[in-house]
Motif scaffolding. Structure first.
Motif, short mmCIF file in Angstrom:
data_model
loop_
_atom_site.label_atom_id
_atom_site.label_comp_id
_atom_site.label_asym_id
_atom_site.label_seq_id
_atom_site.Cartn_x
_atom_site.Cartn_y
_atom_site.Cartn_z
N GLU A 164 0.81 -1.22 0.00
CA GLU A 164 0.00 0.00 0.00
C GLU A 164 0.84 1.27 0.00
O GLU A 164 0.31 2.38 0.00
N GLY A 165 2.18 1.12 0.02
CA GLY A 165 3.07 2.27 -0.04
C GLY A 165 3.16 3.06 1.25
O GLY A 165 3.48 4.25 1.23
N VAL A 166 2.88 2.41 2.40
CA VAL A 166 2.90 3.13 3.68
C VAL A 166 3.90 2.52 4.67
O VAL A 166 3.81 2.75 5.87
N LEU A 167 4.87 1.77 4.16
CA LEU A 167 5.94 1.23 5.00
C LEU A 167 7.19 2.07 4.75
O LEU A 167 7.66 2.18 3.62
N ASP A 168 7.74 2.68 5.80
CA ASP A 168 8.86 3.60 5.65
C ASP A 168 10.15 3.10 6.26
O ASP A 168 11.24 3.37 5.73
N VAL A 169 10.07 2.41 7.39
CA VAL A 169 11.26 2.04 8.16
C VAL A 169 11.12 0.58 8.61
O VAL A 169 10.03 0.14 8.99
N LEU A 170 12.24 -0.13 8.57
CA LEU A 170 12.28 -1.49 9.11
C LEU A 170 13.18 -1.54 10.34
O LEU A 170 14.16 -0.80 10.44
N SER A 171 12.82 -2.43 11.26
CA SER A 171 13.61 -2.65 12.47
C SER A 171 13.85 -4.14 12.61
O SER A 171 12.97 -4.96 12.32
N SER A 172 15.05 -4.50 13.06
CA SER A 172 15.35 -5.93 13.22
C SER A 172 14.62 -6.52 14.42
O SER A 172 14.50 -7.74 14.52
N ASP A 173 14.17 -5.66 15.35
CA ASP A 173 13.39 -6.09 16.51
C ASP A 173 14.15 -7.15 17.33
O ASP A 173 14.93 -6.81 18.19
N TYR A 174 13.96 -8.43 17.02
CA TYR A 174 14.57 -9.49 17.83
C TYR A 174 15.55 -10.37 17.03
O TYR A 174 16.13 -11.30 17.59
N VAL A 175 15.75 -10.09 15.72
CA VAL A 175 16.71 -10.85 14.90
C VAL A 175 17.58 -9.86 14.13
O VAL A 175 17.15 -9.34 13.09
N PRO A 176 18.79 -9.55 14.58
CA PRO A 176 19.61 -8.54 13.90
C PRO A 176 19.79 -8.76 12.41
O PRO A 176 19.68 -7.81 11.62
N PHE A 177 20.03 -9.99 11.98
CA PHE A 177 20.29 -10.26 10.57
C PHE A 177 19.09 -9.94 9.68
O PHE A 177 19.24 -9.69 8.48
N SER A 178 17.89 -9.91 10.25
CA SER A 178 16.71 -9.64 9.44
C SER A 178 16.75 -8.26 8.80
O SER A 178 16.10 -8.01 7.78
N LEU A 179 17.55 -7.33 9.37
CA LEU A 179 17.56 -5.97 8.83
C LEU A 179 18.24 -5.89 7.47
O LEU A 179 17.88 -5.04 6.65
N VAL A 180 19.20 -6.76 7.19
CA VAL A 180 19.81 -6.79 5.86
C VAL A 180 19.07 -7.76 4.94
O VAL A 180 19.10 -7.61 3.71
N TYR A 181 18.37 -8.71 5.49
CA TYR A 181 17.65 -9.72 4.73
C TYR A 181 16.34 -9.15 4.15
O TYR A 181 16.03 -9.31 2.95
N ALA A 182 15.56 -8.44 4.98
CA ALA A 182 14.22 -8.01 4.58
C ALA A 182 14.18 -7.10 3.35
O ALA A 182 13.27 -7.24 2.52
N PRO A 183 15.11 -6.15 3.18
CA PRO A 183 15.02 -5.30 1.99
C PRO A 183 15.09 -6.08 0.68
O PRO A 183 14.40 -5.73 -0.30
N PHE A 184 15.87 -7.14 0.65
CA PHE A 184 15.96 -7.95 -0.56
C PHE A 184 14.65 -8.71 -0.80
O PHE A 184 14.23 -8.90 -1.94
#
Length: 379
Positions: free
Chosen positions: A294-314
């Motif tokens: 919907e175009g309303v996601l601006d920022v991601l946080s790794s929350d409880y899994v640090p590696f997810s922050l580099v994984y999720a953008p891909f």
């Protein structure tokens, strides 16, 4: 004269394009970016080079400090273990979450988080840490003692973000008692009668304290220039309240209505990178990918899994048609930097800090190969 660091034959993820080229670093700053490869310099072998990731909300440090119920690990050792995993995930700036305010789900005693913040800053001064660490105070506004806990941070300049949270049942993260029962009754092994009493106590605490504490904390943040995050907003009323407090980050909205309204109001809508990777929320709320579509996601946080922050953008760049890799990488670099006023990092551009990550991609899961913070190799 400080020698230059030249990284060449790289796919540089800029704000608006992926450029095959060369990036030059000197005195901890990016000095030049050019298309094409050069004969000298370190060959990136076609890997991506992205800005150092910026993490606004991670509970990961708690897992090292309190790895088992009743266990407290030595502070500096816990911080270094956390930092190593953060840096190895490509995160060069991290806002470590410290919980303030006790509730019946646990929390920490007064003084523990103050000691943690002091230990983080001491470890940073001693050169023990690879990433730059700042403080994010997660304030449970429904807790009677949250202001007492907060009083220990009144002069702490490392505090860069405060979130206003209320985890009482029947609203926000737990809009229905079904969710709350699953999360608390089962987890705590409560009988029906014990659970009813537990819910009544939490709702009463929220009614007494939440509004008063929100206003008090927001006023302090305004006076000190600290960014404010709302938490688990579910309704338009929640968003209007956030606007009243000049909130810049809307953490984990639980409905599309709240997410759209927060985004339209100029807040950075933050969701968990694990939510993106898994395709759903662990607590049964809205999926981050739906917000992305919907175009309303601006920022991601790794929350409880640090590696997810580099994984999720891909994942987002592959799964969502209108999101390309520069757009997705901005959610973990430029966008979080902007929401908390860090204008010296988050992008690959001359004059900005040389916080960089080399990312390889043989298959769907990225590999963090090298990390630089202010031009110095840290992983």
């Amino acid at each position: 004269m400080t020698p230059q660091t030249v990284l060449t034959n790289a796919n540089l993820v800029l704000e608006d394009q992926v450029l095959h080229g060369t990036i030059v670093i000197e005195d901890g700053v990016i000095t030049d970016i050019d298309a094409g490869a050069v004969a000298h310099g370190e060959d990136m072998d076609g890997d991506y080079v992205v800005p150092g990731l910026i993490e606004l909300h991670t509970d990961h440090l708690e897992q090292h400090f309190a790895p088992r119920p009743g266990v407290r690990w030595p502070l500096t050792a816990a911080i270094q273990a956390h930092d190593s995993q953060i840096a190895a995930s490509g995160i060069t700036t991290v806002f470590d979450c410290l919980r303030l305010g006790s509730d019946e789900d646990g929390g920490f005693e007064k003084g523990e988080m103050r000691a943690m913040s002091g230990a983080i800053q001491e470890a940073q001064r001693e050169g023990r840490l690879r990433a730059e660490h700042r403080i994010h105070l997660r304030c449970e506004v429904s807790a009677a003692d949250v202001m007492d806990h907060f009083s220990e941070f009144e002069d702490d300049e490392a505090v860069g973000l405060i979130s206003l949270m209320d985890h009482a049942p029947g609203q926000r993260q737990f809009q229905t008692l079904d969710q709350y029962e699953l999360y608390y009754k089962t987890k705590r092994g409560l009988s029906d009668e014990e659970f009813r009493a537990f819910v009544e106590r939490r709702q009463m605490q929220s009614a007494i304290y939440s509004d008063k504490h929100r206003h008090a904390l927001a006023a302090i943040c305004a006076a000190r220039g600290i960014a404010i995050a709302s938490h688990d907003d579910a309704t338009l009323d929640h968003v209007e309240e956030a606007k009243q407090f000049n909130v810049t980050v809307a953490e984990f909205p639980t409905s599309m209505t709240a997410a759209k309204a927060s985004h339209d109001a100029g807040m950075g809508v933050l969701m968990g990178a694990p939510n993106v990777v898994r395709g759903k929320s662990h607590s049964g709320n809205i999926a981050a990918r739906e917000l992305a579509r919907e175009g309303v996601l601006d920022v991601l946080s790794s929350d409880y899994v640090p590696f997810s922050l580099v994984y999720a953008p891909f994942v987002l760049a592959e799964e969502i048609d209108h999101i390309d890799l520069p757009d997705a990488i901005a959610m973990v670099t430029a966008n979080p930097a902007r929401q908390v006023g860090l204008d010296d990092r988050g992008r690959l551009a001359p004059g900005l800090r040389a916080d960089l990550v080399r990312v390889g991609r043989q298959d769907t899961i990225p590999v963090v190969r090298q990390v630089w913070r202010e031009g110095r190799r840290v992983a």
